[in-house]
Design a protein around this motif. Sequence first.
Motif, PDB file in Angstrom:
ATOM      1  N   LYS A   1       0.843  -1.200   0.000  1.00 20.14           N
ATOM      2  CA  LYS A   1       0.000   0.000   0.000  1.00 20.14           C
ATOM      3  C   LYS A   1       0.879   1.252   0.000  1.00 20.14           C
ATOM      4  O   LYS A   1       2.027   1.238   0.431  1.00 20.14           O
ATOM      5  CB  LYS A   1      -0.929   0.007   1.208  1.00 20.14           C
ATOM      6  CG  LYS A   1      -2.055  -1.003   1.123  1.00 20.14           C
ATOM      7  CD  LYS A   1      -2.989  -0.879   2.312  1.00 20.14           C
ATOM      8  CE  LYS A   1      -4.249  -1.726   2.142  1.00 20.14           C
ATOM      9  NZ  LYS A   1      -3.956  -3.158   2.008  1.00 20.14           N
ATOM     10  N   THR A   2       0.308   2.352  -0.471  1.00 18.51           N
ATOM     11  CA  THR A   2       0.970   3.640  -0.410  1.00 18.51           C
ATOM     12  C   THR A   2      -0.087   4.700  -0.145  1.00 18.51           C
ATOM     13  O   THR A   2      -1.286   4.399  -0.050  1.00 18.51           O
ATOM     14  CB  THR A   2       1.749   3.945  -1.705  1.00 18.51           C
ATOM     15  OG1 THR A   2       2.579   5.104  -1.493  1.00 18.51           O
ATOM     16  CG2 THR A   2       0.810   4.196  -2.884  1.00 18.51           C
TER      17      THR A   2
ATOM     18  N   ASN B   1      -6.489   8.273  -2.129  1.00 18.36           N
ATOM     19  CA  ASN B   1      -6.824   7.291  -1.091  1.00 18.36           C
ATOM     20  C   ASN B   1      -6.510   7.784   0.315  1.00 18.36           C
ATOM     21  O   ASN B   1      -6.500   7.004   1.269  1.00 18.36           O
ATOM     22  CB  ASN B   1      -6.127   5.955  -1.363  1.00 18.36           C
ATOM     23  CG  ASN B   1      -4.627   5.994  -1.060  1.00 18.36           C
ATOM     24  OD1 ASN B   1      -4.084   6.982  -0.571  1.00 18.36           O
ATOM     25  ND2 ASN B   1      -3.945   4.897  -1.371  1.00 18.36           N
ATOM     26  N   ASP B   2      -6.244   9.080   0.455  1.00 15.88           N
ATOM     27  CA  ASP B   2      -5.855   9.633   1.757  1.00 15.88           C
ATOM     28  C   ASP B   2      -6.844   9.279   2.860  1.00 15.88           C
ATOM     29  O   ASP B   2      -6.453   8.910   3.968  1.00 15.88           O
ATOM     30  CB  ASP B   2      -5.717  11.154   1.637  1.00 15.88           C
ATOM     31  CG  ASP B   2      -5.190  11.774   2.917  1.00 15.88           C
ATOM     32  OD1 ASP B   2      -3.970  11.756   3.129  1.00 15.88           O
ATOM     33  OD2 ASP B   2      -6.024  12.266   3.717  1.00 15.88           O
ATOM     34  N   SER B   3      -8.138   9.357   2.569  1.00 22.62           N
ATOM     35  CA  SER B   3      -9.158   9.095   3.579  1.00 22.62           C
ATOM     36  C   SER B   3      -9.250   7.617   3.954  1.00 22.62           C
ATOM     37  O   SER B   3      -9.822   7.266   4.990  1.00 22.62           O
ATOM     38  CB  SER B   3     -10.531   9.589   3.104  1.00 22.62           C
ATOM     39  OG  SER B   3     -10.916   8.912   1.932  1.00 22.62           O
ATOM     40  N   ASP B   4      -8.681   6.750   3.115  1.00 17.94           N
ATOM     41  CA  ASP B   4      -8.684   5.319   3.423  1.00 17.94           C
ATOM     42  C   ASP B   4      -7.708   4.967   4.539  1.00 17.94           C
ATOM     43  O   ASP B   4      -7.804   3.887   5.141  1.00 17.94           O
ATOM     44  CB  ASP B   4      -8.312   4.497   2.178  1.00 17.94           C
ATOM     45  CG  ASP B   4      -9.384   4.550   1.102  1.00 17.94           C
ATOM     46  OD1 ASP B   4     -10.549   4.823   1.445  1.00 17.94           O
ATOM     47  OD2 ASP B   4      -9.050   4.321  -0.074  1.00 17.94           O
ATOM     48  N   TRP B   5      -6.766   5.883   4.812  1.00 14.65           N
ATOM     49  CA  TRP B   5      -5.751   5.611   5.814  1.00 14.65           C
ATOM     50  C   TRP B   5      -6.282   5.906   7.227  1.00 14.65           C
ATOM     51  O   TRP B   5      -5.916   6.878   7.882  1.00 14.65           O
ATOM     52  CB  TRP B   5      -4.484   6.393   5.516  1.00 14.65           C
ATOM     53  CG  TRP B   5      -3.673   5.690   4.472  1.00 14.65           C
ATOM     54  CD1 TRP B   5      -3.837   5.750   3.125  1.00 14.65           C
ATOM     55  CD2 TRP B   5      -2.611   4.788   4.707  1.00 14.65           C
ATOM     56  NE1 TRP B   5      -2.938   4.933   2.497  1.00 14.65           N
ATOM     57  CE2 TRP B   5      -2.163   4.327   3.450  1.00 14.65           C
ATOM     58  CE3 TRP B   5      -1.973   4.303   5.857  1.00 14.65           C
ATOM     59  CZ2 TRP B   5      -1.120   3.413   3.307  1.00 14.65           C
ATOM     60  CZ3 TRP B   5      -0.935   3.402   5.726  1.00 14.65           C
ATOM     61  CH2 TRP B   5      -0.520   2.968   4.467  1.00 14.65           C
TER      62      TRP B   5
ATOM     63  N   GLY C   1     -13.935   5.330   9.148  1.00 16.16           N
ATOM     64  CA  GLY C   1     -14.214   5.435   7.725  1.00 16.16           C
ATOM     65  C   GLY C   1     -13.088   4.976   6.816  1.00 16.16           C
ATOM     66  O   GLY C   1     -13.136   5.191   5.601  1.00 16.16           O
ATOM     67  N   GLY C   2     -12.072   4.319   7.381  1.00 16.89           N
ATOM     68  CA  GLY C   2     -10.927   3.873   6.597  1.00 16.89           C
ATOM     69  C   GLY C   2     -10.996   2.413   6.200  1.00 16.89           C
ATOM     70  O   GLY C   2     -12.035   1.766   6.318  1.00 16.89           O
ATOM     71  N   GLN C   3      -9.862   1.878   5.772  1.00 24.68           N
ATOM     72  CA  GLN C   3      -9.805   0.523   5.236  1.00 24.68           C
ATOM     73  C   GLN C   3      -9.182  -0.500   6.180  1.00 24.68           C
ATOM     74  O   GLN C   3      -9.193  -1.698   5.888  1.00 24.68           O
ATOM     75  CB  GLN C   3      -8.984   0.523   3.939  1.00 24.68           C
ATOM     76  CG  GLN C   3      -7.519   0.918   4.136  1.00 24.68           C
ATOM     77  CD  GLN C   3      -6.712   0.864   2.865  1.00 24.68           C
ATOM     78  OE1 GLN C   3      -6.785  -0.108   2.122  1.00 24.68           O
ATOM     79  NE2 GLN C   3      -5.950   1.922   2.574  1.00 24.68           N
ATOM     80  N   PHE C   4      -8.642  -0.043   7.308  1.00 23.97           N
ATOM     81  CA  PHE C   4      -7.928  -0.956   8.196  1.00 23.97           C
ATOM     82  C   PHE C   4      -8.817  -1.417   9.359  1.00 23.97           C
ATOM     83  O   PHE C   4      -9.524  -0.612   9.969  1.00 23.97           O
ATOM     84  CB  PHE C   4      -6.668  -0.289   8.751  1.00 23.97           C
ATOM     85  CG  PHE C   4      -5.665   0.053   7.679  1.00 23.97           C
ATOM     86  CD1 PHE C   4      -4.775  -0.897   7.213  1.00 23.97           C
ATOM     87  CD2 PHE C   4      -5.649   1.331   7.113  1.00 23.97           C
ATOM     88  CE1 PHE C   4      -3.864  -0.580   6.212  1.00 23.97           C
ATOM     89  CE2 PHE C   4      -4.740   1.649   6.118  1.00 23.97           C
ATOM     90  CZ  PHE C   4      -3.847   0.691   5.660  1.00 23.97           C
ATOM     91  N   ASP C   5      -8.753  -2.705   9.637  1.00 19.86           N
ATOM     92  CA  ASP C   5      -9.551  -3.272  10.731  1.00 19.86           C
ATOM     93  C   ASP C   5      -9.072  -2.734  12.076  1.00 19.86           C
ATOM     94  O   ASP C   5      -7.871  -2.526  12.286  1.00 19.86           O
ATOM     95  CB  ASP C   5      -9.430  -4.794  10.743  1.00 19.86           C
ATOM     96  CG  ASP C   5     -10.097  -5.444   9.540  1.00 19.86           C
ATOM     97  OD1 ASP C   5     -11.050  -4.840   9.009  1.00 19.86           O
ATOM     98  OD2 ASP C   5      -9.660  -6.533   9.143  1.00 19.86           O
TER      99      ASP C   5
ATOM    100  N   VAL D   1       2.227   4.939  10.385  1.00 13.18           N
ATOM    101  CA  VAL D   1       2.692   4.363   9.121  1.00 13.18           C
ATOM    102  C   VAL D   1       2.400   5.328   7.973  1.00 13.18           C
ATOM    103  O   VAL D   1       3.257   5.585   7.121  1.00 13.18           O
ATOM    104  CB  VAL D   1       2.032   2.997   8.862  1.00 13.18           C
ATOM    105  CG1 VAL D   1       2.385   2.492   7.461  1.00 13.18           C
ATOM    106  CG2 VAL D   1       2.476   1.977   9.911  1.00 13.18           C
ATOM    107  N   LYS D   2       1.198   5.875   7.960  1.00 13.58           N
ATOM    108  CA  LYS D   2       0.835   6.843   6.926  1.00 13.58           C
ATOM    109  C   LYS D   2       1.793   8.030   6.939  1.00 13.58           C
ATOM    110  O   LYS D   2       2.281   8.470   5.881  1.00 13.58           O
ATOM    111  CB  LYS D   2      -0.595   7.333   7.145  1.00 13.58           C
ATOM    112  CG  LYS D   2      -1.021   8.429   6.180  1.00 13.58           C
ATOM    113  CD  LYS D   2      -2.408   8.981   6.526  1.00 13.58           C
ATOM    114  CE  LYS D   2      -2.792  10.130   5.599  1.00 13.58           C
ATOM    115  NZ  LYS D   2      -4.106  10.704   5.950  1.00 13.58           N
TER     116      LYS D   2
END
Length: 208
Positions: free
Chosen positions: A149-150, A155-159, A165-169, A185-186
Amino acid sequence: MLNAMKKNGGILAIFAIASTSLVAITNWVTHDTIVEQQQQELQKTLNQVIPQSMHDNQLFASCMLLPSQSTVTTEPLPAYLATKAGQPTAIAIETYAPDGYNGAIKIIVGLDMQGVITSTRVLAHNETPGLGDKIETRKTDWIFGFDRKTVTQSNDSDWAVRKDGGQFDQFTGATITPRAVVKAVKKTVVYFKENKQSILNQPLNCEG
């Protein structure tokens, strides 16, 4: 009475000197072994965050000091440059997530030259056993969710964790810990992408 006190004091002084000498000798004898073990452990971790296929150099020996990106310390933190045939291929950057549930979480983030994460590991933490410690690879595979991932504008809001509201559990009963790691990490990815050339121009100066 005075003579006895002097005698006892002399005996204690001799024991103190002997004990100090023994500790000093032990440290001197074992120093090289300890350093070698530390280097082996570091190399093992570095090979986990940067695949061996990506470099032909000794990562722990290719160390530079970068300005801290965390509020935990103002001291420079190490980064390890991977090269192949003399060309940079990846870098592993140490940093801290300052806002873990039980304090700072020390992590290392591997990145290729495009700023894509090769892998990430937690180096040290004080998170709650059975809850926050799921950031460790021996507990779950959660940390592998950063691989490949980068960070981009799109995709800033996915971090973020899913709760935000992001992609990480997040973990059941422990959202603070993964939230802190995702944020750190971001921040590391963004820092590398924005400062790549100046980072690559840094001298290998950890020994100095």
